[in-house]
Design a protein around this motif. Structure first.
Motif, PDB file in Angstrom:
ATOM      1  N   LEU A 138      -2.100  -0.433  -4.177  1.00  6.13           N
ATOM      2  CA  LEU A 138      -2.860   0.742  -4.416  1.00  6.13           C
ATOM      3  C   LEU A 138      -2.076   1.907  -4.165  1.00  6.13           C
ATOM      4  O   LEU A 138      -1.469   1.606  -3.133  1.00  6.13           O
ATOM      5  CB  LEU A 138      -4.395  -0.077  -3.592  1.00  6.13           C
ATOM      6  N   ASN A 139      -2.556   3.325  -4.127  1.00  6.03           N
ATOM      7  CA  ASN A 139      -1.354   4.306  -3.156  1.00  6.03           C
ATOM      8  C   ASN A 139      -2.470   5.408  -2.792  1.00  6.03           C
ATOM      9  O   ASN A 139      -3.710   5.550  -3.269  1.00  6.03           O
ATOM     10  CB  ASN A 139      -0.798   4.531  -5.033  1.00  6.03           C
ATOM     11  N   LEU A 140      -1.954   5.199  -1.731  1.00  2.31           N
ATOM     12  CA  LEU A 140      -3.608   6.137  -0.460  1.00  2.31           C
ATOM     13  C   LEU A 140      -3.294   7.786  -1.011  1.00  2.31           C
ATOM     14  O   LEU A 140      -3.990   8.296  -0.591  1.00  2.31           O
ATOM     15  CB  LEU A 140      -2.569   6.471   0.768  1.00  2.31           C
ATOM     16  N   MET A 179      -9.071   1.138   1.017  1.00  2.00           N
ATOM     17  CA  MET A 179      -7.836   0.357   0.452  1.00  2.00           C
ATOM     18  C   MET A 179      -7.267  -0.557   1.406  1.00  2.00           C
ATOM     19  O   MET A 179      -7.368  -1.542   0.654  1.00  2.00           O
ATOM     20  CB  MET A 179      -6.554   1.095  -0.025  1.00  2.00           C
ATOM     21  N   ASN A 205      -9.616   7.494   1.760  1.00  2.00           N
ATOM     22  CA  ASN A 205      -8.671   6.201   1.172  1.00  2.00           C
ATOM     23  C   ASN A 205      -8.482   5.311   2.094  1.00  2.00           C
ATOM     24  O   ASN A 205      -8.961   3.850   1.494  1.00  2.00           O
ATOM     25  CB  ASN A 205      -7.414   5.963  -0.164  1.00  2.00           C
ATOM     26  N   GLN A 215     -10.148  -3.973   0.807  1.00  2.00           N
ATOM     27  CA  GLN A 215      -9.513  -4.304  -0.584  1.00  2.00           C
ATOM     28  C   GLN A 215      -8.098  -5.231  -0.704  1.00  2.00           C
ATOM     29  O   GLN A 215      -8.721  -6.177  -1.183  1.00  2.00           O
ATOM     30  CB  GLN A 215      -9.595  -3.106  -1.527  1.00  2.00           C
ATOM     31  N   LEU A 238       1.033  -1.078  -0.299  1.00  2.17           N
ATOM     32  CA  LEU A 238       0.176  -0.075  -0.029  1.00  2.17           C
ATOM     33  C   LEU A 238       1.149   1.199  -0.137  1.00  2.17           C
ATOM     34  O   LEU A 238       1.815   1.459   1.169  1.00  2.17           O
ATOM     35  CB  LEU A 238      -0.687  -0.032   1.589  1.00  2.17           C
TER      36      LEU A 238
END
Ligand code: AMP
Ligand code: MG
Length: 327
Positions: free
Chosen positions: A270-272, A288, A284, A291, A259
Motif C-alpha cells: 500500500l502507498n500512503l 492502511m 490514509n 489493513q 507501506l
C-alpha cells in the motif's frame, strides 16, 4: 458556492452571520470537505466532516498539530451518537442528564462506524458530544453528518471564545467562521471514558465531576486518586499495530509487508501517497496500518516520511507505534 478543498490555504476566510442562511452556507462548506469554525457553549470549534479522511487531515494541518490526538465528534442528538458508538446504561444516564451540554463521552465505536480512523487516532473508541449551543445544533442538523472539532486555535495557543479570536489566529486557514457571538462557558467539555467497566475522568471541564458522580457513581480521577495514572495522556491508549514496525525502510525484507510513500519499490503493498502529498498520507495512515496489520507477515516496513508539516505528526505516531503498548 465555491467549493474549497482542504489544504488549499491560504484563502480568504468568510465570516458568516449565524442566521438560517449563514448556517446553511456553513453546512454546505462542511459537506464539501472544507473547514468551518463554529461556536459551541464551551469554545469555538474547528469543524470538518468526520467521515472525510482528507477533511480531518486538514484540521491537523490548519492547527499545525505535531501529534494526531483523537478529536471530539459532534452530533445533533443522542440518536446520531447512537449510530456511531455503543451506549451502555451509564452512558444513557449521563446523556439523559447532561446532553446537550459540556460533556464528552468516550465509548466503543460500532462496527461499520463511518467516522474516519484519523479522527480517533486509530483507536477503536470514539469521543462524542451533543453541544448545548443553538447555532452548533443548527449547523450539525444542517450538515447531517458527524463533525470532528477540536478547539479552533493553532496548537499551543489558548482556546478561542469569539469569532474574532478565530480570525486572528486561523484566518486564511479555514474557509469560514460562523459568528455566533462570545461563548458562554469558556471551559472545554468534561471528558469521561466509559469504554471499560471503570468510568474515568479524562479531562475536567465545564461539567463538574461531582455532578457526574451523582448520576453514575464514583469516577476514577487521576488528579485525586492515589495510584491512578497521572495525566489524561497516560489514560488514553495509543493505537499500536500487532505487528512490529520498521521505520525508514527502503525495501521489504523477507516476511515484511511494505507501506510506501512517494516513488516506491514494486513489492509495496500500500502507498500512503504516491505523489508525496502529506495530507493524503495522513488521511490514509491509520486505515492502511490496520489493513497491513491483518496480513500474514513478520513486520510492517514503512518508508521514510519527510519530517515537516503533517509529516511530523505522522512520524510521531509511527515512532510511538514502534514502542509496544504498556511501555
Ligand atoms: P480537544 O478536541 O482538543 O478539546 O480535546 C479532545 C479531548 O478528548 C482530549 O483530551 C483527548 O485526549 C480526548 N479524547 C478524544 N477522543 C478520545 C478517545 N477515543 N479516547 C480517549 N480520549 C479521547
Ligand atoms: Mg484545545
Amino acid at each position: 458556492v465555491t467549493t474549497l478543498q482542504p489544504g488549499q490555504a491560504p484563502f480568504q476566510t468568510e465570516i458568516l452571520t449565524a442566521d438560517g442562511d449563514g448556517i446553511e452556507a456553513a453546512a454546505r462548506l462542511l459537506r464539501s470537505g472544507a473547514l468551518v469554525a463554529f461556536p459551541t457553549e464551551t469554545v469555538y470549534g474547528l469543524g470538518a466532516d468526520a467521515t472525510n479522511d482528507k477533511a480531518v487531515a486538514a484540521i491537523f494541518a490548519a492547527k499545525d498539530r505535531p501529534r494526531f490526538n483523537p478529536l471530539i465528534i459532534h452530533v445533533p442528538d443522542r440518536a446520531a451518537a447512537g449510530a456511531l458508538v455503543r451506549f451502555d446504561a451509564r452512558a444513557g444516564k449521563l446523556a439523559d442528564a447532561f446532553w446537550p451540554g459540556a460533556l464528552t463521552l468516550v465509548l466503543p465505536r460500532l462496527d461499520g462506524c463511518p467516522v474516519s480512523l484519523l479522527a480517533s487516532a486509530g483507536l477503536d473508541t470514539l469521543a462524542v458530544r451533543v453541544p448545548g449551543h443553538p447555532v452548533a445544533l443548527g449547523l450539525l442538523a444542517a450538515a447531517a453528518r458527524p463533525i470532528a472539532a477540536p478547539s479552533a486555535n493553532p496548537s499551543g495557543a489558548v482556546s478561542p471564545t469569539s469569532a474574532g479570536h478565530v480570525v486572528q489566529s486561523l484566518g486564511g486557514r479555514v474557509a469560514a467562521v460562523l459568528d455566533g457571538g462570545p461563548c458562554a462557558v469558556g471551559l472545554e467539555s468534561t471528558v469521561v471514558d466509559l469504554s471499560s467497566d471503570q468510568a474515568a475522568l479524562l479531562r475536567p471541564g465545564g461539567i463538574p465531576a461531582e455532578d457526574l458522580e451523582a448520576v453514575i457513581g464514583p469516577l476514577v480521577q487521576p488528579d485525586r486518586d492515589a495510584g491512578a495514572p497521572k495525566s489524561p495522556g497516560q489514560l488514553a491508549r495509543h493505537y499500536a499495530p500487532r505487528l512490529p514496525l520498521r521505520l525508514e525502510a527502503t525495501e521489504a525484507r523477507p516476511g515484511e509487508v511494505l507501506l510506501g510513500f512517494g516513488a516506491a519499490p514494486a513489492e509495496t503493498r500500500l502507498n500512503l501517497s504516491p505523489e508525496e502529498d502529506l495530507a493524503e498520507a495522513a488521511a490514509n495512515l491509520f486505515a492502511m496500518l490496520r489493513q497491513l496489520d491483518e496480513q500474514d507477515a513478520t513486520a510492517i516496513a514503512v518508508m521514510a516520511i519527510p519530517d515537516q508539516g503533517l509529516g511530523r505528526a505522522i512520524n510521531d505516531r509511527l515512532r510511538r507505534a514502534v514502542t509496544p503498548p504498556g511501555d
